[in-house]
Design a protein around this motif. Structure first.
Motif, PDB file in Angstrom:
ATOM      1  N   ILE A  37     -18.983   9.925  44.572  1.00  0.00           N
ATOM      2  CA  ILE A  37     -19.148  11.223  45.210  1.00  0.00           C
ATOM      3  C   ILE A  37     -18.745  12.326  44.229  1.00  0.00           C
ATOM      4  N   GLU A  56     -23.268  11.620  49.308  1.00  0.00           N
ATOM      5  CA  GLU A  56     -23.161  10.643  50.400  1.00  0.00           C
ATOM      6  C   GLU A  56     -23.481   9.254  49.854  1.00  0.00           C
ATOM      7  N   LYS A 112     -26.962   7.524  49.251  1.00  0.00           N
ATOM      8  CA  LYS A 112     -27.589   7.922  50.513  1.00  0.00           C
ATOM      9  C   LYS A 112     -28.210   9.318  50.438  1.00  0.00           C
ATOM     10  N   ARG A 206     -19.225   4.273  54.973  1.00  0.00           N
ATOM     11  CA  ARG A 206     -20.018   5.434  54.543  1.00  0.00           C
ATOM     12  C   ARG A 206     -19.069   6.573  54.182  1.00  0.00           C
ATOM     13  N   TYR A 207     -19.355   7.241  53.047  1.00  0.00           N
ATOM     14  CA  TYR A 207     -18.507   8.327  52.562  1.00  0.00           C
ATOM     15  C   TYR A 207     -19.349   9.571  52.319  1.00  0.00           C
ATOM     16  N   VAL A 208     -18.781  10.724  52.688  1.00  0.00           N
ATOM     17  CA  VAL A 208     -19.496  11.995  52.589  1.00  0.00           C
ATOM     18  C   VAL A 208     -18.575  13.054  51.984  1.00  0.00           C
ATOM     19  N   ASP A 209     -19.126  13.861  51.085  1.00  0.00           N
ATOM     20  CA  ASP A 209     -18.414  15.015  50.549  1.00  0.00           C
ATOM     21  C   ASP A 209     -18.355  16.078  51.644  1.00  0.00           C
ATOM     22  N   ALA A 213     -21.357  18.312  53.822  1.00  0.00           N
ATOM     23  CA  ALA A 213     -21.656  17.539  55.028  1.00  0.00           C
ATOM     24  C   ALA A 213     -22.925  18.007  55.756  1.00  0.00           C
ATOM     25  N   CYS A 216     -26.182  16.251  54.178  1.00  0.00           N
ATOM     26  CA  CYS A 216     -26.336  14.808  54.003  1.00  0.00           C
ATOM     27  C   CYS A 216     -27.321  14.277  55.048  1.00  0.00           C
ATOM     28  N   ASN A 219     -24.856  14.771  59.503  1.00  0.00           N
ATOM     29  CA  ASN A 219     -23.576  15.467  59.342  1.00  0.00           C
ATOM     30  C   ASN A 219     -22.474  14.836  60.196  1.00  0.00           C
ATOM     31  N   TYR A 231     -15.125   9.863  62.856  1.00  0.00           N
ATOM     32  CA  TYR A 231     -14.909   9.936  61.409  1.00  0.00           C
ATOM     33  C   TYR A 231     -13.422  10.069  61.122  1.00  0.00           C
TER      34      TYR A 231
END
Length: 248
Positions: A37, A56, A112, A206-209, A213, A216, A219, A231
């Motif tokens: 990320i 993501e 992703k 699953r990882y998201v900045d 968000a 991606c 969200n 989350y």
């Protein structure tokens, strides 16, 4: 040498030495998913370097049912069983998807979604080229924040195709991952998308900045989502923490 060739040579010299080594990818899939990320994918396309910041990722393991590797070794899935840093691509909903093998046979990370990255190497001309490669349904230029907002959109914007890249290693002159120092300190962790019921869909891989968000695939901070239920916040090292999303 033509002017465009000279410009490309200048840009290539300034980034090729920054390519992440294969050893970077040879680590636990969840750790790799977090570490990627904020990294930037650089893809040479003609005389420009297309670029997208990874926002993501999803981790997959041989031992869980959500992974392709859990279905067993085949020649098509061979990249998943190689050392970290091999590209695995497949078709998803009619488009291409980009994955990197991680440490341990059968483990990998799916890229992703991403967000266009503009700097002194990949300028506005590169962004325009990405928009031309990935127009919207009407053929118009897609808004930058939606250009790479999903695994198939990302591959289309970077012109990454299964026949060309599946089973290949990174090539510093054509495709690599660049650490531009933009990695966030905290991430959002949630369950992966599109996993069928009964195939370990509950695993929070699953990882998201958080700053990206809204851009991606889906969200995690959208209306109705509850921290601790839908989350959690984690550090880059994977430890639980509390955080606040950026207004980006």
């Amino acid at each position: 040498m033509q002017a465009t060739d000279a410009a490309y040579a200048y840009r290539a010299d300034s980034v090729v030495g920054r390519a992440l080594p294969d050893a970077f990818f040879n680590r636990d899939a969840r750790q790799l998913a977090r570490e990627l990320i904020g990294m930037v994918l650089r893809r040479r396309y003609g005389d420009v370097w297309l670029a997208a910041r990874i926002i993501e990722t999803e981790a997959y393991y041989l031992v869980e049912k959500g992974s392709h590797a859990s279905l067993g070794y085949t020649h098509k899935r061979r990249a998943l069983f190689m050392d970290g840093g091999v590209i695995y691509m497949y078709y998803a909903r009619g488009g291409d998807s980009l994955n990197f093998s991680a440490g341990g046979p059968g483990n990998a990370v799916l890229i992703k979604s991403a967000h266009p990255w503009v700097d002194d190497v990949s300028g506005e001309d590169a962004l325009a080229r990405m928009q031309a490669l990935n127009p919207d349904a009407r053929g118009a230029a897609r808004a930058p924040q939606r250009l790479c907002a999903g695994q198939t959109l990302l591959c289309r914007a970077l012109d990454l195709k299964v026949p060309e890249w599946d089973g290949q290693g990174f090539d510093p002159g054509r495709l690599f991952v660049d650490d531009v120092g933009a990695r966030p300190a905290r991430l959002l962790r949630t369950t992966r998308l599109g996993i069928p019921p009964g195939r370990d869909e509950h695993l929070p891989y699953r990882y998201v900045d958080p700053a990206y968000a809204p851009f991606c695939t889906r969200n995690p901070l959208r209306r109705g989502q509850v921290e601790g239920r839908d989350y959690t916040w984690v550090t880059r090292g994977g430890r639980p923490c509390r955080g606040q999303a950026s207004s980006t």
